[in-house]
Motif scaffolding. Structure first.
Motif, PDB file in Angstrom:
ATOM      1  N   ARG A 202       0.829  -1.196   0.000  1.00 26.12           N
ATOM      2  CA  ARG A 202       0.000   0.000   0.000  1.00 26.12           C
ATOM      3  C   ARG A 202       0.864   1.246   0.000  1.00 26.12           C
ATOM      4  O   ARG A 202       0.417   2.303  -0.435  1.00 26.12           O
ATOM      5  N   THR A 203       2.038   1.136   0.520  1.00 24.47           N
ATOM      6  CA  THR A 203       2.901   2.314   0.661  1.00 24.47           C
ATOM      7  C   THR A 203       4.312   1.924   0.214  1.00 24.47           C
ATOM      8  O   THR A 203       4.635   0.738   0.128  1.00 24.47           O
ATOM      9  N   ARG A 205       6.825   1.969   1.927  1.00 26.01           N
ATOM     10  CA  ARG A 205       7.402   1.200   3.017  1.00 26.01           C
ATOM     11  C   ARG A 205       7.033  -0.282   2.899  1.00 26.01           C
ATOM     12  O   ARG A 205       7.861  -1.156   3.131  1.00 26.01           O
ATOM     13  N   ASP A 206       5.778  -0.567   2.521  1.00 28.28           N
ATOM     14  CA  ASP A 206       5.360  -1.960   2.293  1.00 28.28           C
ATOM     15  C   ASP A 206       6.166  -2.563   1.148  1.00 28.28           C
ATOM     16  O   ASP A 206       6.558  -3.725   1.199  1.00 28.28           O
ATOM     17  N   ARG A 255       7.210   8.844   8.064  1.00 33.07           N
ATOM     18  CA  ARG A 255       7.793   7.619   8.597  1.00 33.07           C
ATOM     19  C   ARG A 255       6.865   6.436   8.293  1.00 33.07           C
ATOM     20  O   ARG A 255       7.293   5.382   7.839  1.00 33.07           O
ATOM     21  N   ASP A 256       5.562   6.628   8.541  1.00 32.10           N
ATOM     22  CA  ASP A 256       4.598   5.559   8.282  1.00 32.10           C
ATOM     23  C   ASP A 256       4.569   5.209   6.804  1.00 32.10           C
ATOM     24  O   ASP A 256       4.505   4.041   6.435  1.00 32.10           O
ATOM     25  N   TYR A 257       4.563   6.231   5.967  1.00 29.09           N
ATOM     26  CA  TYR A 257       4.294   6.005   4.553  1.00 29.09           C
ATOM     27  C   TYR A 257       5.553   5.619   3.785  1.00 29.09           C
ATOM     28  O   TYR A 257       5.591   4.648   3.062  1.00 29.09           O
TER      29      TYR A 257
END
Lengths: 313, 178
Positions: A202-203, A205-206, A255-257
């Protein structure tokens, strides 16, 4: 591809590229004031105008447009780079007119960009502030990435935040494309995007986590590349106290994304004296040193030089 | 502190083993970051990504604390008054029981996230009138069971509910029984 021009541990000037997203958020005003505040800590500072859209740092500093500019050095019309350092009314602060050099080569190659940055990095100063202007062209992105210390200026408005994320995304993906070995990384990314794991991406990071699962080396290369992308943010024209959280919140979201660190360098309040200082063609840090804006800029300058900056009495 | 994985702590930006009060603060901060219209994430995520992020945050909270995440006290966007059914049922206060009132549960959860029918429809591609009928459990308006099951699954997933399959099964059992 252009190389990063220095490691944090290396000697030579620290290059801060101020850019990102939208016009009219005060990038040049922030650049001029921050450069002066840093110069007043005793560090030697070069302020480089690289805004292709409208180079006017000289006006903000209150001097005529410099006669010599970076293209004179590149074309060897001047013997030494120091000849293009235009003095300003302020100790330790010089102005370099760089936009013309970039304009003359309408679309500078990577090699030319590297050369321009190498020249700048050989200036005999401690800090270089590069005012990149607005936009997300490859030129702006490359200078932003190559400087290593990219600084985004945003204001607490949806359009500005949107543009900042657009800029970060563009810079981030341009950065990841450089992960080596490129063919292997690309193969791993393609494998993830073809397979079932695609659902879980989804991002960015994923994506990295999934690439890690199919090819640990390619994943590590991507992470390595991403880990060296850590732009900073300055929030300008803050009018309400809750807006002081924006920089940190955007840091959390990044950071999350993206899985990157976005550090907030400073929160600068809206201050009507800034407009007056622009009219007077003197940086607010000089003209109104006790204004809320000037105080906040000195705070950010302290972060830049790595130590608190005492208020000017 | 039961089945938490390292990523759960990471997602909430906490050191593993943080105090419950800290976990609650982190939950509140991260949820507010991903509320519709939050400035700090404006246009960073599309609607689907945003809902999934909220879902992940709640999941991480569940695994860390073993509890359901508390409802955020923060203000919610005002939702236009809707047409049909369920006025007064589970409006505010106690959430409806998903086992006995799966439709009302869906509506409550949607509203708790500050989502309008239109917003949920944009995510799920289920038309607003049908979402409303599903929420109201209007048995005679609903399509065949196989479609209803799919829709309930989709709605539950879009809302980030804990067990979409369970809810879909409950829903079908309920509307058939009624």
């Amino acid at each position: 591809m252009i190389e990063e021009i220095q490691e944090p541990t290396e000697t030579g000037p620290r290059v801060w590229a101020i850019g990102g997203g939208k016009g009219g958020v005060g990038k040049s005003v922030v650049a001029a004031n921050l450069a002066l505040a840093v110069a007043r800590t005793g560090a030697r500072v070069a302020l480089v105008d690289a805004d292709l859209g409208g180079a006017n740092l000289h006006t903000l500093i209150g001097i005529p447009s410099p006669k010599r500019n970076l293209s004179d050095f590149i074309a060897r019309r001047v013997a030494s780079l120091n000849e293009i350092l235009a003095p300003t009314p302020f100790d330790n602060l010089w102005l370099v007119s760089g936009a013309k050099a970039l304009l003359e080569t309408a679309n500078p190659s990577f090699g030319q960009k590297t050369k321009i940055l190498r020249h700048l990095a050989s200036l005999d100063v401690d800090h270089i502030f590069l005012d990149l202007g607005a936009g997300t062209s490859f030129n702006v992105l490359d200078f932003f990435l190559a400087a290593r210390r990219g600084v985004l200026v945003v204001v607490p408005e949806a359009t500005s935040v949107e543009n900042a994320y657009f800029f970060i995304k563009a810079a981030y993906f341009r950065k990841l494309k450089r992960a080596q070995p490129r063919a292997r990384v690309k193969a791993a990314v393609d494998e993830v995007m073809r397979g079932d794991a695609r659902q879980r991406v989804r991002t960015p990071r994923d994506l990295m986590a999934q690439v890690m699962a199919v090819d640990a080396e390619a994943g590590a290369a991507l992470m390595e590349e991403a880990s060296t992308f850590s732009p900073s943010i300055i929030v300008n024209r803050i009018e309400r106290s809750e807006q002081t959280r924006l920089g940190d919140e955007m840091g959390s979201a990044c950071r999350d994304y993206f899985g990157i660190n976005l550090r907030c360098l400073g929160n600068l309040p809206y201050d009507a004296l800034v407009r007056r200082s622009v009219d007077e063609r003197r940086p607010a840090v000089d003209l109104f040193p006790q204004s809320s804006f000037a105080r906040a800029v000195r705070g950010a300058a302290g972060t830049v030089v790595g130590q608190p900056v005492e208020a000017v009495g | 502190m039961s089945h938490a994985r390292f990523e759960d702590w990471q997602l909430l930006d906490l050191a593993p083993g943080a105090e419950l009060a800290e976990v609650n603060r982190a939950l509140h901060f991260r949820r507010s970051l991903y509320q519709p219209g939050a400035l700090a994430t404006y246009n960073l995520l599309d609607e689907d990504e945003r809902l999934r992020m909220l879902d992940r945050i709640d999941e991480a909270y569940r695994r860390i604390t073993g509890n359901e995440p508390p409802r955020s006290p923060g203000p919610r966007p005002v939702e236009p008054v809707e047409e049909t059914g369920l006025q007064g049922e589970g409006e505010v206060g106690s959430p409806p029981d998903p086992r006995t009132a799966p439709g009302a549960h869906l509506r409550f959860q949607r509203r708790a996230r500050g989502l309008s029918l239109e917003q949920l429809s944009a995510v799920t591609k289920i038309r607003t009138s049908l979402i409303s009928q599903i929420e109201a459990e209007e048995v005679d308006q609903l399509p065949a069971a196989v479609f209803v099951r799919g829709h309930v699954l989709q709605l539950a997933r879009a809302l980030g509910l804990a067990d979409p399959n369970e809810l879909a099964a409950r829903y079908l059992a309920k509307v058939r029984l009624d």
